[in-house]
Design an enzyme around this catalytic site. Structure first.
Site: not given
Ligand code: RB5
Length: 150
Positions: A98, A67, A8, A65, A133
């Site tokens: 695994h 996180t 994203d 993304c 596994h």
């Molecule tokens: C976008 O601001 C953020 O929410 C997205 O990149 C991600 O971290 C969502 O899990």
């Protein structure tokens, strides 16, 4: 080997860095977007990349993304996808060895480009060990069948 890579807006810069790293190793990939840092919705791009993995058009997916969490939640909703969010190389190694993970997720706001390259390399260079596994992977697939009635 062919990859499907997607992000994203939050992961865009790290995706571009990972593409450069893959090119330097002559590893083929399909870029499933996004194409800028304009705000967008991570599920749209996770779905595109995971679809290519499901269809056998890509061996692995790489999703980025902010996180890595939204991408991994989305990817793991899709049949046959085993997505692992990794922030260090130990997990990248063992999720291949695994869990036979077929999608790597990373958080661009968590993990710097240098470490992300190492995580990606570890993920791509580690084979699945099979054996006990495989039995556990089969159980995951069985849960998926019960859950989705497929
Ligand atoms: C976008 O601001 C953020 O929410 C997205 O990149 C991600 O971290 C969502 O899990």
């Amino acid at each position: 080997m062919k990859l499907a890579i997607a992000s994203d807006h939050g992961g865009y810069a790290l995706k571009e860095a990972m593409k450069k790293h893959l090119k330097s190793q002559n590893i083929a990939f399909v870029d499933c977007g996004t194409d800028s840092e304009d705000s967008c919705d991570y599920p749209d791009f996770a779905e595109k990349a995971c679809r290519l993995v499901q269809q056998g058009e890509a061996d692995f997916g790489v999703l980025i993304c902010g996180t890595g969490i939204g991408m991994s939640i989305t990817a793991n909703k899709m049949n046959g996808i085993r997505a692992a969010l990794c922030g260090e190389t130990f997990s990248a190694h063992f999720t291949r060895a695994h869990n036979d993970a077929n999608v790597l997720c990373m958080g661009a706001r968590v993990t710097g480009a240098g470490l992300a390259e190492m995580i990606l390399d570890e993920f791509l260079n580690t084979p699945f060990e099979g054996g006990r596994h495989q039995r556990r992977i089969d159980k995951i697939a069985e849960i998926e069948r019960r859950e989705h009635h497929v």
